[in-house]
Design a protein around this motif. Structure first.
Motif, short mmCIF file in Angstrom:
data_model
loop_
_atom_site.label_atom_id
_atom_site.label_comp_id
_atom_site.label_asym_id
_atom_site.label_seq_id
_atom_site.Cartn_x
_atom_site.Cartn_y
_atom_site.Cartn_z
N SER A 29 0.83 -1.20 0.00
CA SER A 29 0.00 0.00 0.00
C SER A 29 0.86 1.24 0.00
O SER A 29 1.71 1.40 0.85
N ILE A 30 0.70 2.10 -0.99
CA ILE A 30 1.59 3.26 -1.08
C ILE A 30 0.85 4.56 -1.29
O ILE A 30 1.34 5.42 -2.01
N SER A 31 -0.39 4.78 -0.81
CA SER A 31 -0.98 6.09 -1.03
C SER A 31 -1.94 6.56 0.04
O SER A 31 -2.46 5.78 0.75
N LEU B 58 5.74 7.39 -5.08
CA LEU B 58 6.37 6.42 -4.21
C LEU B 58 6.88 5.18 -4.93
O LEU B 58 7.96 4.68 -4.61
N ALA B 59 6.13 4.68 -5.88
CA ALA B 59 6.58 3.47 -6.58
C ALA B 59 7.94 3.65 -7.25
O ALA B 59 8.81 2.78 -7.14
N PRO B 60 8.19 4.78 -7.95
CA PRO B 60 9.53 4.96 -8.54
C PRO B 60 10.65 5.00 -7.50
O PRO B 60 11.80 4.71 -7.82
N LEU B 61 10.31 5.34 -6.25
CA LEU B 61 11.32 5.39 -5.19
C LEU B 61 11.53 4.04 -4.53
O LEU B 61 12.60 3.78 -3.97
N MET B 62 10.52 3.16 -4.60
CA MET B 62 10.55 1.93 -3.82
C MET B 62 10.68 0.65 -4.65
O MET B 62 11.10 -0.37 -4.12
N ASN C 52 -1.81 2.06 7.35
CA ASN C 52 -2.29 1.14 6.32
C ASN C 52 -1.16 0.55 5.49
O ASN C 52 -1.38 0.10 4.38
N GLY C 53 0.07 0.53 6.04
CA GLY C 53 1.13 -0.17 5.32
C GLY C 53 2.51 0.41 5.52
O GLY C 53 2.72 1.39 6.24
N VAL C 54 3.46 -0.22 4.84
CA VAL C 54 4.85 0.25 4.83
C VAL C 54 5.06 1.12 3.60
O VAL C 54 4.58 0.80 2.52
N ALA C 55 5.77 2.22 3.78
CA ALA C 55 6.02 3.18 2.70
C ALA C 55 4.74 3.78 2.15
O ALA C 55 4.63 4.12 0.99
N THR C 56 3.73 3.89 3.01
CA THR C 56 2.50 4.60 2.67
C THR C 56 2.65 6.05 3.14
O THR C 56 3.59 6.40 3.86
N SER C 57 1.70 6.89 2.78
CA SER C 57 1.75 8.28 3.22
C SER C 57 1.73 8.37 4.74
O SER C 57 2.45 9.18 5.33
N SER C 58 0.89 7.54 5.40
CA SER C 58 0.82 7.58 6.86
C SER C 58 2.16 7.15 7.48
O SER C 58 2.65 7.77 8.43
N HIS C 59 2.75 6.10 6.96
CA HIS C 59 4.04 5.62 7.47
C HIS C 59 5.12 6.68 7.29
O HIS C 59 5.89 6.99 8.21
#
Length: 330
Positions: A2-4, A108-112, A165-172
């Motif tokens: 989850s990344i957003s 985020l996807a291009p970074l991760m 809601n996940g790792v490398a998400t906006s909240s994280h």
């Protein structure tokens, strides 16, 4: 994976700006006599009935009427928007394929993700449609009423967990910024979605959560939980009692994610301008406004502004990811 996930204020474009958009749309219409020549496909990163699907259908229905041409919503869910973004990147460069763009896939996807099926250069920005913020909440029983008291409580406990809601998400990533800024220790407890994290907060199973405002707001108003900070630059029109992190002495915690529209790179600028004009028209309809919730900041941008926003977000979040050694889940 989850990344957003913008301070949902109902801020709509000023009359002068709307008049300018209409004028630009009319000018673009005159310069695109062969467009559209077949159905337009809007690629949505969510499944049918999802938030992105509903917004794409509102915009697509207005576009179909405005352009007098069929518009199809093509749902390509999965991988937090990466599957849909890859489909857009491979699309025809004539304006008949556009994509619903989200922070997770564009920033985020291009970074991760090392072997991503697209690059930033594969997209032409059209416009943002809104941005959203993250809210930090605690149980009403916790003796914490603001961000400073939260920091003091975390230090007194030697650390604290929070639901996201996940790792490398906006909240994280927001909480990683928080840890670096306040020099505190926080442990990310991952939930399948924001609603699940909120339910565990209500049940007392987790001492804090970071999500969008929507799943938390009603419980906050009922006094069952307490939202102590929000990451928008200013207080939200729909939640004026909730103080921002910035006004509480944490200016580095201003952070919002975006949703918008892009096309494959190489689409002629008059076609981009025409599409943008129609999307801005859709943003002014009652159907679009009815979909907006109090935590969204409705805001359009020029293609150049949108591209610059993506690059700025990548630079900022990329630094956090490197400094905090964040790795993809799994």
């Amino acid at each position: 994976m989850s990344i957003s996930q913008i301070a949902r204020r109902r801020v709509l474009a000023a009359p002068a700006a709307l008049a300018l958009a209409a004028e630009s749309s009319s000018s673009a219409f005159a310069q695109t006599p062969g467009f559209p020549s077949r159905p337009i496909r809007i690629v949505a990163p969510g499944s049918g009935g999802s938030w992105s699907d509903l917004i794409c259908r509102v915009v697509g229905e207005h576009m179909q009427v405005s352009l007098g041409n069929p518009v199809i919503v093509d749902n390509r869910p999965g991988a937090q928007g990466v599957i849909a973004a890859g489909e857009v990147a491979r699309g025809a460069k004539d304006g008949h394929v556009i994509g619903y763009a989200i922070t997770s896939a564009q920033v985020l996807a291009p970074l991760m993700i090392p072997r991503l099926p697209y690059r930033n250069e594969d997209f032409q920005s059209i416009t943002t449609i809104f941005r959203g913020a993250m809210a930090l909440a605690v149980p009403a029983t916790l003796p914490v009423r603001n961000v400073a008291e939260f920091v003091a409580h975390v230090r007194s406990q030697g650390g604290l967990s929070y639901g996201s809601n996940g790792v490398a998400t906006s909240s994280h990533l927001l909480m990683e910024m928080f840890q670096a800024t306040a020099n505190i220790a926080l442990q990310n407890v991952v939930y399948r979605d924001e609603s699940a994290a909120t339910m565990d907060l209500l049940a007392g199973n987790v001492p804090s959560v970071v999500t969008g405002l929507t799943p938390l707001h009603q419980f906050h108003k009922e006094g069952k939980i307490r939202i102590i900070g929000i990451s928008s630059e200013e207080r939200l029109e729909g939640a004026p009692d909730i103080a921002t992190f910035r006004e509480q002495g944490f200016p580095d915690l201003v952070y919002t994610w975006f949703h918008g529209f892009v096309s494959p790179s190489g689409v002629p600028r008059p076609v981009i301008d025409r599409l943008r004009g129609v999307i801005l028209e859709a943003m002014e309809t009652q159907r679009f406004r009815d979909r907006m919730t109090p935590d969204l900041i409705v805001r359009s941008s020029t293609p150049e502004e949108f591209t610059a926003e993506v690059l700025r977000d990548q630079e900022r979040l990329g630094a956090i990811i490197r400094e905090r050694n964040i790795r993809p889940a799994g």
